[in-house]
Design an enzyme around this catalytic site. Sequence first.
Site, mmCIF file in Angstrom:
data_model
loop_
_atom_site.group_PDB
_atom_site.id
_atom_site.type_symbol
_atom_site.label_atom_id
_atom_site.label_comp_id
_atom_site.label_asym_id
_atom_site.label_seq_id
_atom_site.Cartn_x
_atom_site.Cartn_y
_atom_site.Cartn_z
ATOM 1 N N GLU A 82 46.865 -4.402 -30.826
ATOM 2 C CA GLU A 82 45.430 -4.506 -30.980
ATOM 3 C C GLU A 82 44.689 -3.125 -31.273
ATOM 4 O O GLU A 82 45.418 -2.322 -30.295
ATOM 5 C CB GLU A 82 44.760 -5.493 -29.943
ATOM 6 C CG GLU A 82 44.650 -6.897 -30.310
ATOM 7 C CD GLU A 82 43.616 -6.994 -31.185
ATOM 8 O OE1 GLU A 82 42.963 -6.008 -31.705
ATOM 9 O OE2 GLU A 82 42.922 -8.325 -31.436
ATOM 10 N N ASP A 83 43.742 -2.971 -31.639
ATOM 11 C CA ASP A 83 42.986 -1.607 -31.451
ATOM 12 C C ASP A 83 42.083 -1.691 -30.365
ATOM 13 O O ASP A 83 42.226 -0.746 -29.708
ATOM 14 C CB ASP A 83 41.981 -1.750 -32.742
ATOM 15 C CG ASP A 83 41.125 -3.004 -33.121
ATOM 16 O OD1 ASP A 83 41.357 -3.974 -32.379
ATOM 17 O OD2 ASP A 83 40.142 -2.757 -33.854
ATOM 18 N N ASP A 88 37.333 -5.844 -26.311
ATOM 19 C CA ASP A 88 35.960 -5.862 -25.790
ATOM 20 C C ASP A 88 35.587 -7.060 -24.970
ATOM 21 O O ASP A 88 35.811 -7.140 -23.792
ATOM 22 C CB ASP A 88 35.207 -5.803 -27.183
ATOM 23 C CG ASP A 88 33.893 -5.491 -26.975
ATOM 24 O OD1 ASP A 88 33.389 -5.262 -25.577
ATOM 25 O OD2 ASP A 88 32.684 -5.665 -27.488
ATOM 26 N N PHE A 101 29.885 1.884 -28.635
ATOM 27 C CA PHE A 101 30.759 1.442 -30.020
ATOM 28 C C PHE A 101 31.394 2.784 -30.001
ATOM 29 O O PHE A 101 30.980 3.964 -30.551
ATOM 30 C CB PHE A 101 29.691 1.073 -30.944
ATOM 31 C CG PHE A 101 30.264 0.624 -32.282
ATOM 32 C CD1 PHE A 101 30.564 -0.921 -31.845
ATOM 33 C CD2 PHE A 101 30.731 0.892 -33.289
ATOM 34 C CE1 PHE A 101 31.062 -1.859 -32.762
ATOM 35 C CE2 PHE A 101 31.416 0.240 -33.946
ATOM 36 C CZ PHE A 101 31.663 -0.888 -33.842
ATOM 37 N N ARG A 139 37.450 4.020 -40.581
ATOM 38 C CA ARG A 139 38.619 3.948 -40.106
ATOM 39 C C ARG A 139 39.690 5.253 -40.296
ATOM 40 O O ARG A 139 40.743 5.373 -39.651
ATOM 41 C CB ARG A 139 39.434 2.989 -40.935
ATOM 42 C CG ARG A 139 38.688 1.351 -40.858
ATOM 43 C CD ARG A 139 39.265 0.261 -41.248
ATOM 44 N NE ARG A 139 38.664 -0.919 -41.330
ATOM 45 C CZ ARG A 139 38.563 -1.562 -40.356
ATOM 46 N NH1 ARG A 139 38.937 -1.601 -39.344
ATOM 47 N NH2 ARG A 139 37.678 -2.935 -40.740
HETATM 48 P P1 IMP Z 1 36.597 -8.972 -28.582
HETATM 49 O O1 IMP Z 1 37.175 -10.202 -29.009
HETATM 50 O O2 IMP Z 1 35.321 -9.116 -28.077
HETATM 51 O O3 IMP Z 1 37.713 -8.496 -27.520
HETATM 52 O O4 IMP Z 1 36.663 -8.080 -29.912
HETATM 53 C C1 IMP Z 1 37.602 -7.290 -30.343
HETATM 54 C C2 IMP Z 1 37.228 -7.038 -31.630
HETATM 55 O O5 IMP Z 1 35.777 -6.523 -31.828
HETATM 56 C C3 IMP Z 1 38.177 -5.895 -32.089
HETATM 57 O O6 IMP Z 1 39.491 -6.009 -32.461
HETATM 58 C C4 IMP Z 1 37.103 -4.943 -32.861
HETATM 59 O O7 IMP Z 1 37.403 -5.329 -34.467
HETATM 60 C C5 IMP Z 1 35.670 -5.479 -32.624
HETATM 61 N N1 IMP Z 1 35.315 -4.269 -31.626
HETATM 62 C C6 IMP Z 1 34.871 -4.529 -30.532
HETATM 63 N N2 IMP Z 1 34.341 -3.293 -29.969
HETATM 64 C C7 IMP Z 1 34.377 -2.150 -30.809
HETATM 65 C C8 IMP Z 1 34.140 -0.897 -31.061
HETATM 66 O O8 IMP Z 1 33.560 -0.372 -30.060
HETATM 67 N N3 IMP Z 1 34.389 -0.324 -32.206
HETATM 68 C C9 IMP Z 1 34.764 -0.867 -33.183
HETATM 69 N N4 IMP Z 1 35.188 -2.140 -33.136
HETATM 70 C C10 IMP Z 1 34.857 -2.838 -32.103
HETATM 71 MG MG MG Z 2 40.261 -6.441 -34.190
#
Ligand code: IMP
Ligand code: MG
Length: 176
Positions: free
Chosen positions: A98-99, A102, A151, A164
């Site tokens: 995963e990237d 959050d 962010f 990206r």
């Molecule tokens: P989660 O489901 O809230 O954990 O969200 C994860 C997804 O939200 C990641 O895979 C990203 O695509 C996006 N995301 C959350 N925070 C950021 C950020 O700071 N920069 C870019 N994408 C983010």
């Molecule tokens: Mg993602």
Amino acid sequence: MNEYNPEVLISEEEIQIRLNDLAMAINKDYAGEELTVICVLKGAFMFCSDLIKLIDLPIKLEFMDLSSYGDAMTSSGEVKINLDIESTIKGRNVLVVEDIIDSGLTLNSLMKTLMFRKPKDISVATLLFKPARASLDYKIDYLGFEVDDKFVVGYGLDYAGRYRELPYIGTLNAGN
Ligand code: IMP
Ligand code: MG
């Protein structure tokens, strides 16, 4: 060239050093085994491609693309699968790449879906983790960096589809 240059939060060099540590741990943990690596698109593409170059194990590379239903009404953690993996993970070691984590909703839902398919073992590598908001049902096995609740963009991560391609992780300031 970028029209705007996000401020560097984690440099290209710092990322590569950390990736070496993660790959060493993965190589050790799965020594003598095979691995199905699932790259979660799009954000993890750069992290995943750099990471697997350092993994010294037989790998099957798969891709998934997910999107969250994403409004407050449906924040039950369900994510929609836009692209699924092609090979079976039943009885295999799986590494989800995963990237960023959050809220943790995406990962929680993805893991539930994958566990249902009865892999032998499943672990998670994420480049970034924002502990401020995360509520995780699963542990992160391989973590690149913890970041503040800001962010971030670059190294695969986007803001409205941009940034990206940056080789580093940066933060956006107002005005960008
Ligand atoms: P989660 O489901 O809230 O954990 O969200 C994860 C997804 O939200 C990641 O895979 C990203 O695509 C996006 N995301 C959350 N925070 C950021 C950020 O700071 N920069 C870019 N994408 C983010
Ligand atoms: Mg993602």
